[in-house]
Design a protein around this motif. Structure first.
Motif, PDB file in Angstrom:
ATOM      1  N   ALA A 106       0.722  -1.274   0.014  1.00 54.29           N
ATOM      2  CA  ALA A 106      -0.052  -0.065  -0.030  1.00 54.29           C
ATOM      3  C   ALA A 106       0.963   1.273   0.062  1.00 54.29           C
ATOM      4  CB  ALA A 106      -0.800  -0.009   1.196  1.00 54.29           C
TER       5      ALA A 106
ATOM      6  N   SER B 131       0.939   3.993  -3.186  1.00 55.76           N
ATOM      7  CA  SER B 131       0.593   5.200  -2.984  1.00 55.76           C
ATOM      8  C   SER B 131       1.709   6.023  -3.193  1.00 55.76           C
ATOM      9  CB  SER B 131       0.253   5.360  -1.398  1.00 55.76           C
ATOM     10  OG  SER B 131      -0.702   4.420  -0.887  1.00 55.76           O
TER      11      SER B 131
ATOM     12  N   LEU C  82       1.170   9.052  -6.023  1.00 56.18           N
ATOM     13  CA  LEU C  82       1.529  10.542  -5.754  1.00 56.18           C
ATOM     14  C   LEU C  82       2.694  11.082  -6.506  1.00 56.18           C
ATOM     15  CD1 LEU C  82       1.220  10.396  -1.716  1.00 56.18           C
ATOM     16  CD2 LEU C  82      -0.437  11.349  -3.588  1.00 56.18           C
TER      17      LEU C  82
ATOM     18  N   TYR D  29      -5.791  11.400  -6.989  1.00 60.68           N
ATOM     19  CA  TYR D  29      -4.714  10.389  -6.755  1.00 60.68           C
ATOM     20  C   TYR D  29      -4.835   9.970  -5.146  1.00 60.68           C
ATOM     21  CZ  TYR D  29      -2.718  10.837 -11.122  1.00 60.68           C
ATOM     22  OH  TYR D  29      -2.255  10.904 -12.361  1.00 60.68           O
ATOM     23  N   LEU D  30      -5.155  11.082  -4.265  1.00 57.45           N
ATOM     24  CA  LEU D  30      -5.428  11.007  -2.886  1.00 57.45           C
ATOM     25  C   LEU D  30      -6.783   9.993  -2.742  1.00 57.45           C
ATOM     26  CD1 LEU D  30      -4.251  14.102  -1.324  1.00 57.45           C
ATOM     27  CD2 LEU D  30      -3.235  11.929  -1.133  1.00 57.45           C
TER      28      LEU D  30
ATOM     29  N   ALA E 125      -5.229   6.418  -3.021  1.00 59.09           N
ATOM     30  CA  ALA E 125      -4.175   6.261  -1.906  1.00 59.09           C
ATOM     31  C   ALA E 125      -4.649   6.038  -0.637  1.00 59.09           C
ATOM     32  CB  ALA E 125      -2.970   7.333  -2.280  1.00 59.09           C
ATOM     33  N   ILE E 126      -5.624   7.212  -0.233  1.00 54.17           N
ATOM     34  CA  ILE E 126      -5.840   7.236   1.410  1.00 54.17           C
ATOM     35  C   ILE E 126      -6.424   5.792   1.815  1.00 54.17           C
ATOM     36  CG2 ILE E 126      -7.130   8.508   3.013  1.00 54.17           C
ATOM     37  CD1 ILE E 126      -6.133  11.020   1.817  1.00 54.17           C
TER      38      ILE E 126
ATOM     39  N   PHE F 104      -6.640   3.242   0.335  1.00 51.79           N
ATOM     40  CA  PHE F 104      -5.915   2.049   0.262  1.00 51.79           C
ATOM     41  C   PHE F 104      -4.698   1.750   1.552  1.00 51.79           C
ATOM     42  CE2 PHE F 104      -2.569  -0.204  -2.985  1.00 51.79           C
ATOM     43  CZ  PHE F 104      -3.068  -1.336  -2.597  1.00 51.79           C
ATOM     44  N   LEU F 105      -4.309   3.100   1.944  1.00 54.71           N
ATOM     45  CA  LEU F 105      -3.515   2.912   3.189  1.00 54.71           C
ATOM     46  C   LEU F 105      -4.239   2.703   4.497  1.00 54.71           C
ATOM     47  CD1 LEU F 105      -1.301   6.072   2.511  1.00 54.71           C
ATOM     48  CD2 LEU F 105      -0.622   3.668   2.607  1.00 54.71           C
TER      49      LEU F 105
END
Length: 336
Positions: A233, A237, A241, A285-286, A289-290, A292-293
């Motif tokens: 992850a 991410s 980014l 994109y965030l 990613a967020i 996902f994290l």
């Protein structure tokens, strides 16, 4: 293999078509290379005989045929209206590049592709038209048209990717947004757009290789993947980014270079739209990613396949690590 061995011939002729266009000393030779490039890519789109691949191939053929017809019409118009020749050639190349306002076909075609074809469409297929477009950046009128298209591509690429869940459409609008930076670089100097294009290609390759490994096509398929480990992850991410141009990752380096040149040339109006669009693209994109994290942590993960994750291949790790090279940029500046 990503592509069957029987299709390597088409891949070879595809690259050969780009080389012919780039090395040609006339517009006719450039057109021949573009046609060879187009006809070689269509068999690569139809690796699987289903409606999605066939529809994407048909859409791509019709749009590229329209661009080629406009390219040929420019030669006819040069007989009576010589000043319009380069304008028609410019419009045909912008159509082939999917630059705004001729961007409408690119997300629709991308939605029916697999990740290897998506990468070819976003990078290799755009190389020859970009080189031909750089030949037109000597005229004041064409430079103004290119800069106008860059502003439109920046805003459309940013706003179009909002509230989307299909990953291929998100990366398609991201490609349109990155194209705006390349168009500005084309109007400035060849070395700048080539540098940006190389960085964008390598970063896109790392992202699309990762999506191809887990066969992810939507946001939900990423979260439900059997690769949801904390390290995966984090790396994924950082790749996203970096593609968005967040400092100090590698994707920020070409944008920083072009920003400095634009400031020196007093192109503040265009730079405002480019930076605003970059901020918006970073937002979606965030969005990937967020969650996902968060969902990859042991306390939040509900995926029962967590322990079945397979290790990364060495090639994939090499491309992923490319996005971290930008962190070393302050040390480079100290050495200089």
């Amino acid at each position: 293999m990503i592509l069957p061995s029987s299709y390597l011939l088409f891949l070879f002729t595809l690259i050969l078509g780009s080389i012919i266009s780039i090395s040609s000393s006339s517009w006719f030779g450039g057109w021949v290379g573009l046609e060879l490039n187009m006809m070689s890519f269509i068999p690569l789109l139809t690796l699987k005989f289903n409606s999605y691949f066939s529809e994407a191939a048909l859409k791509y053929f019709l749009i590229q045929a329209l661009g080629s017809a406009l390219f040929i019409y420019a030669s006819c118009a040069s007989i009576s209206f010589s000043h319009l020749m380069y304008t028609f050639i410019l419009f045909s190349l912008l159509l082939k590049l999917a630059a705004a306002p001729f961007h409408f076909w690119f997300p629709q075609v991308s939605e029916g592709l697999n990740w290897p074809q998506m990468f070819i469409l976003s990078t290799i297929q755009k190389l020859a038209p970009m080189v031909l477009l750089s030949y037109l950046s000597m005229n004041t009128m064409t430079i103004k048209i290119i800069m106008t298209s860059a502003i439109l591509s920046a805003m459309i690429g940013a706003w179009g990717g909002l509230n989307l869940t299909p990953l291929r459409k998100i990366l398609a609008f991201s490609s349109i947004n990155h194209l705006s930076w390349i168009l500005i670089a084309i109007s400035i100097s060849d070395i700048f757009w080539l540098t940006y294009f190389v960085f964008y290609s390598l970063i896109s390759l790392s992202v699309m290789m990762t999506f191809y490994k887990i066969q992810a096509f939507t946001l939900s398929s990423i979260i439900q993947s059997n690769q949801n480990t904390a390290s995966y992850a984090l790396i994924m991410s950082l790749n996203l980014l970096s593609l968005g141009g967040l400092p100090p990752l590698t994707g920020f380096i070409p944008k920083w270079m072009i920003m400095q040149i634009m400031i020196n040339m007093n192109l503040f109006f265009i730079l405002f739209f480019l930076l605003l669009s970059a901020l918006i693209t970073l937002y979606f994109y965030l969005r990937i990613a967020i969650p996902f994290l968060i969902l990859s942590t042991p306390t939040m993960n509900f995926n029962m396949k967590l322990n079945n994750s397979s290790p990364f291949s060495s090639l994939l790790l090499i491309f992923m690590s490319f996005n971290l090279y930008g962190i070393l940029l302050p040390f480079y500046s100290l050495l200089i």
